[in-house]
Design a protein around this motif. Structure first.
Motif, PDB file in Angstrom:
ATOM      1  N   THR A 285     -32.522 -68.762  10.240  1.00 46.05           N
ATOM      2  CA  THR A 285     -32.128 -69.130  11.588  1.00 46.05           C
ATOM      3  C   THR A 285     -31.718 -70.749  11.279  1.00 46.05           C
ATOM      4  OG1 THR A 285     -34.272 -69.868  11.984  1.00 46.05           O
ATOM      5  CG2 THR A 285     -34.023 -67.821  12.548  1.00 46.05           C
ATOM      6  N   ALA A 286     -31.150 -71.114  12.566  1.00 45.96           N
ATOM      7  CA  ALA A 286     -30.582 -72.547  12.344  1.00 45.96           C
ATOM      8  C   ALA A 286     -31.644 -73.628  12.149  1.00 45.96           C
ATOM      9  CB  ALA A 286     -29.997 -72.964  13.569  1.00 45.96           C
ATOM     10  N   ALA A 287     -33.067 -73.277  12.453  1.00 45.43           N
ATOM     11  CA  ALA A 287     -34.056 -74.079  12.502  1.00 45.43           C
ATOM     12  C   ALA A 287     -34.408 -74.095  11.108  1.00 45.43           C
ATOM     13  CB  ALA A 287     -35.121 -73.877  13.404  1.00 45.43           C
ATOM     14  N   GLN A 288     -34.648 -72.752  10.486  1.00 48.30           N
ATOM     15  CA  GLN A 288     -34.824 -72.824   9.012  1.00 48.30           C
ATOM     16  C   GLN A 288     -33.876 -73.141   8.073  1.00 48.30           C
ATOM     17  OE1 GLN A 288     -35.250 -68.396   9.167  1.00 48.30           O
ATOM     18  NE2 GLN A 288     -37.338 -68.239   9.166  1.00 48.30           N
ATOM     19  N   VAL A 289     -32.756 -73.114   8.337  1.00 50.26           N
ATOM     20  CA  VAL A 289     -31.760 -73.699   7.545  1.00 50.26           C
ATOM     21  C   VAL A 289     -31.726 -75.272   7.683  1.00 50.26           C
ATOM     22  CG1 VAL A 289     -29.137 -74.097   6.847  1.00 50.26           C
ATOM     23  CG2 VAL A 289     -30.375 -71.852   7.231  1.00 50.26           C
ATOM     24  N   HIS A 290     -31.929 -75.735   8.760  1.00 51.43           N
ATOM     25  CA  HIS A 290     -32.057 -77.146   8.865  1.00 51.43           C
ATOM     26  C   HIS A 290     -33.239 -77.744   8.231  1.00 51.43           C
ATOM     27  CE1 HIS A 290     -28.520 -78.787  10.795  1.00 51.43           C
ATOM     28  NE2 HIS A 290     -28.624 -77.803  11.549  1.00 51.43           N
ATOM     29  N   ALA A 291     -34.414 -77.052   8.114  1.00 55.36           N
ATOM     30  CA  ALA A 291     -35.474 -77.380   7.438  1.00 55.36           C
ATOM     31  C   ALA A 291     -35.310 -77.467   6.046  1.00 55.36           C
ATOM     32  CB  ALA A 291     -36.735 -76.511   7.457  1.00 55.36           C
ATOM     33  N   GLN A 292     -34.627 -76.718   5.464  1.00 60.22           N
ATOM     34  CA  GLN A 292     -34.202 -76.660   4.010  1.00 60.22           C
ATOM     35  C   GLN A 292     -33.272 -78.054   3.721  1.00 60.22           C
ATOM     36  OE1 GLN A 292     -33.382 -72.742   2.172  1.00 60.22           O
ATOM     37  NE2 GLN A 292     -33.623 -72.194   4.543  1.00 60.22           N
ATOM     38  N   LEU A 293     -32.255 -78.204   4.820  1.00 69.47           N
ATOM     39  CA  LEU A 293     -31.227 -79.529   4.795  1.00 69.47           C
ATOM     40  C   LEU A 293     -32.246 -80.665   4.648  1.00 69.47           C
ATOM     41  CD1 LEU A 293     -28.335 -78.334   6.705  1.00 69.47           C
ATOM     42  CD2 LEU A 293     -28.349 -78.148   3.949  1.00 69.47           C
ATOM     43  N   ASP A 294     -33.136 -80.603   5.450  1.00 70.22           N
ATOM     44  CA  ASP A 294     -33.986 -81.870   5.618  1.00 70.22           C
ATOM     45  C   ASP A 294     -34.648 -82.214   4.374  1.00 70.22           C
ATOM     46  OD1 ASP A 294     -33.333 -82.597   8.294  1.00 70.22           O
ATOM     47  OD2 ASP A 294     -34.831 -81.311   9.145  1.00 70.22           O
ATOM     48  N   ALA A 295     -35.211 -81.217   3.724  1.00 66.07           N
ATOM     49  CA  ALA A 295     -36.045 -81.305   2.661  1.00 66.07           C
ATOM     50  C   ALA A 295     -35.259 -81.870   1.553  1.00 66.07           C
ATOM     51  CB  ALA A 295     -36.583 -79.909   1.925  1.00 66.07           C
ATOM     52  N   LEU A 296     -33.778 -81.287   1.394  1.00 62.26           N
ATOM     53  CA  LEU A 296     -32.906 -81.973   0.486  1.00 62.26           C
ATOM     54  C   LEU A 296     -32.567 -83.345   0.699  1.00 62.26           C
ATOM     55  CD1 LEU A 296     -30.507 -78.746   0.016  1.00 62.26           C
ATOM     56  CD2 LEU A 296     -32.140 -79.788  -1.694  1.00 62.26           C
ATOM     57  N   HIS A 297     -32.382 -83.416   2.026  1.00 66.20           N
ATOM     58  CA  HIS A 297     -32.153 -84.910   2.365  1.00 66.20           C
ATOM     59  C   HIS A 297     -33.083 -85.976   2.191  1.00 66.20           C
ATOM     60  CE1 HIS A 297     -31.275 -88.119   5.060  1.00 66.20           C
ATOM     61  NE2 HIS A 297     -32.493 -87.988   5.824  1.00 66.20           N
TER      62      HIS A 297
END
Length: 332
Positions: A285-297
């Motif tokens: 989901t968008a929330a799950q993908v953004h959580a992964q992007l947040d971690a990379l960030h």
């Protein structure tokens, strides 16, 4: 969320569809990306394939900037090995003169196609005079820098000379590329959508940051977003990548076993290996993908992601990118 989102498009052509229809969809995607708040819209370069309609990013850039208002538009990237650095500089100085402050020049080292197209693109070129990729990039950089020779004198300039030159990016997935980008003062884009090795990502980004006095790299990632995790899994169920490793020769990643076999045949290679690989992507989901992007960030100090999506079905493709963008805006 302290990172930007940008898009990479390859102008995919569906089975039974005309290239005209595919390119019109690319334009519509650029216009929607602008509405959704994406920062950049980049076009890839691919040759001799009926499935992709973007062999010349420069042409598409000109078309898209004429029909959008403020989104940055660029190449992701121009495959410099095929071309005169001087001509590439002319093209992007012209684009930057048409749309000041909106043009990005991304340059890649890959061929953007199989050996037949590479041979055709480089027909008649003296390889010895062409020089290495690093030498070509240095020449391109010199033509793009302001303060070139006055064209009214006996010097040579890549005219027209824009008031705001194109932003310059080197695309790569190695520490070598990071070093080269830093040495020229170019921005670096790590191609994690092609090579998701976290250790390599960390080493390349830290090398670039150290050599460029703290400048941050961009990272390209493959993303699939749906309304549910199961929906995202369904969209990528048949997705495969193949790595062709050639002894004492260039190795590539391709999207199908058929392309891998064509690469071997066209190059006349005898000593090689074809390995299936699990695509490196972020999905859910968008929330799950953004959580992964947040971690990379947070882990790698990344402040901009260039989003590539393997989805070709138009409705699901648009929905994926819209869900990603709207969640980003709500959470920002």
């Amino acid at each position: 969320m302290a990172y930007r989102l940008s898009l990479l498009d390859k102008a995919p052509v569906l089975q039974g569809e005309s290239p005209t229809a595919a390119l019109q969809r690319t334009l519509q995607m650029a216009q929607r990306a602008e509405e959704w708040g994406y920062h950049r819209f980049w076009l890839a370069e691919h040759h001799n394939t009926a499935q992709l309609a973007s062999p010349s990013p420069e042409v598409l850039i000109a078309w898209i900037i004429a029909q959008t208002r403020h989104i940055r538009v660029g190449s992701g990237g121009v495959m410099l090995q095929h071309y005169s650095p001087y001509k590439v500089a002319e093209n992007f100085n012209l684009l930057a003169s048409l749309a000041p402050g909106r043009i990005d020049l991304g340059v890649g080292k890959a061929p953007g196609g199989l050996p037949l197209s590479t041979h055709a693109l480089q027909q008649g070129v003296d390889a010895a005079k062409k020089g290495s990729f690093a030498e070509q990039l240095q020449l391109l950089d010199s033509w793009l820098k302001p303060g070139q020779a006055d064209p009214d004198d006996e010097g040579l300039a890549a005219t027209p000379l824009p008031s705001r030159p194109a932003n310059r990016f080197l695309l790569g997935a190695s520490e070598e590329s990071a070093r080269l980008a830093a040495s020229l003062g170019w921005q670096f884009v790590f191609a994690a959508h092609l090579n998701g090795d976290r250790q390599l990502l960390e080493h390349a980004l830290s090398t670039y940051s150290r050599l460029s006095q703290g400048q941050r790299a961009l990272v390209a990632v493959q993303v699939v977003v749906a309304d549910s995790p199961a929906g995202a899994d369904l969209l990528v169920a048949n997705l495969r990548h193949y790595h062709v490793a050639v002894k004492d020769g260039p190795s590539v990643n391709v999207a199908s076993l058929e392309q891998a076999e064509r690469y071997v045949r066209q190059g006349g290679y005898r000593d090689y290996q074809i390995e299936p690989r699990t695509p490196s992507l972020l999905k859910g989901t968008a929330a799950q993908v953004h959580a992964q992007l947040d971690a990379l960030h947070h882990n790698f100090d990344i402040d901009e992601f260039v989003i590539d999506t393997p989805i070709t079905e138009p409705v699901a493709r648009l929905q994926s990118l819209e869900l990603l963008a709207t969640h980003h805006l709500v959470a920002a």
